[in-house]
Design a protein around this motif. Structure first.
Motif: not given
Length: 526
Positions: A459-486
């Motif tokens: 995921i990369q929105g405008s905030d991540e694209k224009n981050d002062p420290d340079g372009p960032q991305v959010i990486v979301k682990d879906l497998i771990l997320g499903a485990e956490l939901a339980a």
């Protein structure tokens, strides 16, 4: 007033009977199975070959699986030159044509394997499909019983490579010459009795489905499927007398061999003892040849550690007189692989899988094209049937194969940026795709990634694209997320793992972060 035009009828989506669709999980499981089988076959020195799904109908010959159908059990059509062609019903007849056509160029013996779909124009039923997959191996050009023994050994090794432990399967071997000798003894020799002999073979081949009383009907006047005259379909019998039927049943029944092996093959008499008992069934040259060949096979199995001896109680290959195989073209040793495992179906009923493969010697099949003797033997695994069994006992996964990393679209005006990320991932041999649906709702994009069984999303929105420290991305682990939901959200490890399930990293570190997630979940697409 003009009549309103009728609305066009909507076409109903429906699958023909006897066929099935397959999704990602099944396809991934098939791929894993086929690769395992291929490795075993190549270890034995077999090389691949492919033949087309269609053959000229006369190349399939009279050796067809079900001759009570109007077009002889195969799907056929007439070509534009008025010649009949048919979908292959197995992989053996096309191989015979291939070898005959390329005979002078091939090494002899010629050892090859092939896998693919075969087609049967038969009445569909439970576990009886009109399209299914087979995986074959054949040795053409050797008349030695060592070639038959090798097929049995390879069948055993294949079962174990697929995760079926020793004692949970058995390879059964017999020789058609033994039964042919018995048929000669009761007056069913000669070309004039070929039809009745085939009826006998098919009746005996149903011994694992019907009790002896029903087999007697198939060997005698015939059998009604409904159990009583006039009920269900009628199968014509071989019209044998009581004495003839008793001799055939005695010669093909496992109980004929005193002290048979236990279900796992342990105990009982040796294969060599079984051969000697079979010799007493009839006194003619045909039966003697069959027993002599079985004796050689028995010795080879024992020397390789596959046979039944007093020092090898957990037998892998057993000589069993009940194995006859229903196809007419077998001329010598025949064999089957049977799973001894029992499990329960979705309704809790016990299921015994039975035969998942078989084969035998077919010395006359290639000879039809050559006009000279060409010995051959082969073994076929019913991939579709075996896959169902392995899945039911938990040896194959039912979860779909891991899908690609999904790069989401936060800003539709920046498709080129997102496509560049996808290309960077693919360049590093990471499966990836750009979300191509309506990007308006990010929740829908995440739901899509879940349905694709994706390990993570970018995921990369405008905030991540224009981050002062340079372009960032959010990486979301879906497998771990499903485990956490339980998990209980008050637990200490929940907060710790939650931070690991979604991380913001520099865009330049996107590849490393994705690899970290793949390694965490032991994902390897290769």
């Amino acid at each position: 007033m003009a009549e309103k035009p009728k609305k066009p009828q909507k076409l109903r989506a429906r699958l023909p009977r006897g066929l099935t669709d397959r999704g990602p999980a099944e396809i991934a499981a098939t791929r894993a199975m086929v690769e395992t089988i291929r490795e075993v076959y190549e270890r034995y020195g077999f090389e691949p070959v492919e033949t087309p799904a269609f053959e000229y109908t006369d190349a399939l010959g009279k050796f067809l699986p079900d001759q009570d159908r109007p077009n002889e059990g195969v799907f056929s059509l007439q070509d534009d030159d008025e010649q009949w062609i048919s979908l292959r019903y197995d992989l053996t007849a096309p191989l015979a044509r291939y070898v005959a056509e390329n005979f002078d160029a091939l090494p002899k013996p010629y050892r090859s394997y092939r896998f693919g779909w075969v087609f049967r124009n038969e009445k569909p039923g439970p576990g009886r499909f009109r399209q299914f997959m087979q995986f074959d191996a054949d040795t053409v050009g050797s008349g030695s019983p060592a070639a038959d023994a090798e097929m049995c050994m390879m069948a055993a090794d294949t079962m174990e490579a697929l995760g079926i432990p020793r004692g949970s399967y058995v390879v059964k071997v017999n020789n058609r010459k033994v039964l042919d000798g018995v048929l000669e003894a009761i007056g069913l020799g000669g070309d004039e009795n070929a039809g009745r002999r085939l009826t006998v073979l098919r009746a005996i081949d149903k011994s694992d489905k019907f009790p002896p009383e029903e087999i007697k009907k198939l060997l005698g006047p015939g059998r009604w499927d409904g159990g009583e005259e006039g009920k269900g379909d009628f199968t014509k019998g071989a019209m044998l007398g009581d004495d003839q039927i008793e001799l055939i049943l005695r010669a093909t029944s496992p109980s004929f061999i005193a002290g048979r092996f236990n279900a796992d093959g342990s105990g009982g008499v040796s294969n060599a003892d079984t051969v000697e008992l079979l010799r007493s069934t009839a006194d003619n040259e045909t039966l003697k040849q069959g027993c002599d060949e079985l004796s050689v096979i028995s010795d080879l199995l024992d020397s390789g550690g596959y046979g039944a001896t007093s020092t090898n109680p957990n037998v892998r290959v057993v000589i069993d007189p009940s194995v006859v195989r229903g196809l007419e073209y077998y001329t010598g040793p025949v064999y089957e692989v049977e799973l001894l495992l029992e499990t329960k179906d979705e309704k809790g009923r016990p299921v015994r899988f039975g035969s998942v493969g078989g084969g035998g010697r077919y010395d006359g099949l290639v000879s039809r094209f050559r006009g000279e003797p060409v010995p051959a033997t082969g073994f076929s695994i019913g991939v579709s049937r075996l896959q169902a069994a392995l899945t039911m006992i938990g040896k194959l996964g039912t979860r779909p194969a891991t899908g690609p990393v999904v790069v989401t679209v936060f800003d539709r005006e920046r498709l080129a940026d997102y496509q560049k990320m996808v290309s960077q991932l693919r360049a590093e041999d990471i499966r990836a795709e750009l979300y191509l649906g309506n990007p308006k709702n990010m929740g829908n994009q995440l739901k899509y990634a879940d349905k694709r069984n994706s390990p993570c999303v970018i995921i990369q929105g405008s905030d991540e694209k224009n981050d002062p420290d340079g372009p960032q991305v959010i990486v979301k682990d879906l497998i771990l997320g499903a485990e956490l939901a339980a998990l209980d959200k008050d637990r200490d490890d929940y907060l710790q793992r939650q931070a690991d399930a979604q991380r913001k990293v520099p865009q330049l570190g996107m590849i490393d972060e994705v690899r970290r997630i793949l390694a965490r979940h032991d994902i390897d697409w290769n």
